[in-house]
Motif scaffolding. Structure first.
Motif, short mmCIF file in Angstrom:
data_model
loop_
_atom_site.label_atom_id
_atom_site.label_comp_id
_atom_site.label_asym_id
_atom_site.label_seq_id
_atom_site.Cartn_x
_atom_site.Cartn_y
_atom_site.Cartn_z
N ALA A 104 111.75 13.84 -25.03
CA ALA A 104 112.40 12.65 -24.49
C ALA A 104 111.42 11.87 -23.62
O ALA A 104 111.36 10.64 -23.68
N LYS A 105 110.62 12.59 -22.84
CA LYS A 105 109.63 11.96 -21.96
C LYS A 105 108.55 11.25 -22.79
O LYS A 105 108.20 10.10 -22.53
N LYS A 124 115.06 3.11 -27.63
CA LYS A 124 116.04 3.83 -26.81
C LYS A 124 116.97 4.61 -27.73
O LYS A 124 117.46 4.07 -28.72
N TYR A 152 118.13 8.82 -31.84
CA TYR A 152 117.28 7.70 -32.25
C TYR A 152 117.54 7.35 -33.70
O TYR A 152 117.78 8.24 -34.54
N SER A 193 109.83 8.18 -24.33
CA SER A 193 110.15 7.11 -23.38
C SER A 193 109.00 6.12 -23.24
O SER A 193 109.18 5.00 -22.77
#
Lengths: 218, 218
Positions: B55-56, B64, B71, B59
């Motif tokens: 997720a990081k 999003k 996704y 990002s």
């Protein structure tokens, strides 16, 4: 003596193991220039690596440097080659004889580093039954029966990403102990299987990204 | 929009950049299977990477995920390709057209990852003046004059170790901004030059060493 050597191989952590080929490359260079001795300080300067790191890495080998003289180049070279396994022959099979797989089979340079590709496996009728540089290409269905006779412990994976995991599973089922993954797919294997990923696509990604930043600064 | 994208590329640390190709490979797989949405939890499970890490990493991209859906596969694929630079063409020259250099030129798969090898350079009269897969091979003395016209910013180093540093210096002098080093020699360059080492020999060393340990246990 053989036993001590074999044991000492156990202690080498992966980061140290990854640095040893740099030292060997440099020592080969010195050897070609007929240099007899080299100190860890000299190696450090040439390779931009901390001298204490080098001394520590080399302490895993069965070689001692002499005070103010350093290591004997010939001994260091042979110890590094022994330690890295580049002097022995390791049989490997290539699965996926497309563009990259065929290129790797053609790269005879790998044999100088102890890698002996003894056979290729593929699903395509266009390549099955042919040979590349004398290396026969078989149908993938023959992997399980042929692998033991080929005495190959290393399986090189150069298939499309959709088949990467399945290929890895087939290789392991056939008795392969180590996988060299050239696909960008992250293959999962049991803990007792050695796996190395040569992420050429990651290297490209880093280059492109950093080049983009350089272009922005101009 | 283009500006925001360009800026967002700046922030990506190398470890994240190295993981993105894994996500892209997996997303390509999902795309081929006609899957529409994927969550970071699903990616985490498939690739054995921590979900919060994924997720990081994602990002950093201009995408999003939707709560409980994840996704969109098509968007994630195109964002990853854009971000990795695989959709653009990056011209490169190959220096050293021996076994490995020639093999890499023949590997047409690299073009799918944005690498366009436009010329090879060598010193051997046996290869200078020939071409491989339509890629012309020139004498190394022509590098400085030809490089700008070839619009190549990437130099691939596949020469013997004795010539690795000299080759790198020649490439940089000719205006090359990034070096892709396939030799086991640790090349030194100025801080503004991008360098990536594809240490296939280190990978072999790690495999041989770990295989030795497996053999000992048997």
């Amino acid at each position: 003596m053989a036993e001590i050597r074999q044991n000492s191989r156990d202690f080498l952590p992966e980061p140290a193991l990854r640095r040893l080929p740099w030292y060997l490359a440099y020592v080969n260079l010195l050897s070609a220039r007929a240099v007899d001795y080299v100190s860890s300080t000299q190696i450090a300067k040439a390779l931009s690596i901390d001298a204490s790191q080098i001394a520590k890495d080399l302490s895993f080998l069965n070689i001692k440097g002499k005070t103010r003289i350093g290591y004997e180049v010939a001994s260091l070279k042979s110890e590094l080659e022994y330690f890295l396994g580049f002097g022995e022959q390791h049989n490997a099979v290539m699965v996926g004889v497309g563009s990259l797989g065929a290129a790797l089979i053609r790269d005879t340079g790998l044999s100088h580093y102890g890698l002996n590709i003894v056979a290729g496996f593929d699903i395509s009728p266009e390549v099955v039954g042919t040979s590349i540089n004398g290396v026969p290409i078989y149908d993938i269905s023959e992997l399980e029966t042929r692998r033991p006779r080929l005495k190959a412990e290393i399986g090189i994976v150069a298939v499309p990403i959709e088949s990467a995991q399945e290929t890895a599973d087939q290789l392991v089922a056939s008795g392969i102990k180590a996988l060299w993954n050239f696909t960008p797919f992250r293959i999962r294997v049991a803990a007792d299987i050695v796996i190395q990923n040569t992420s050429i696509y990651s290297h490209l990604a880093v280059m492109y990204n950093r080049l983009g930043l350089v272009a922005q600064q101009d």
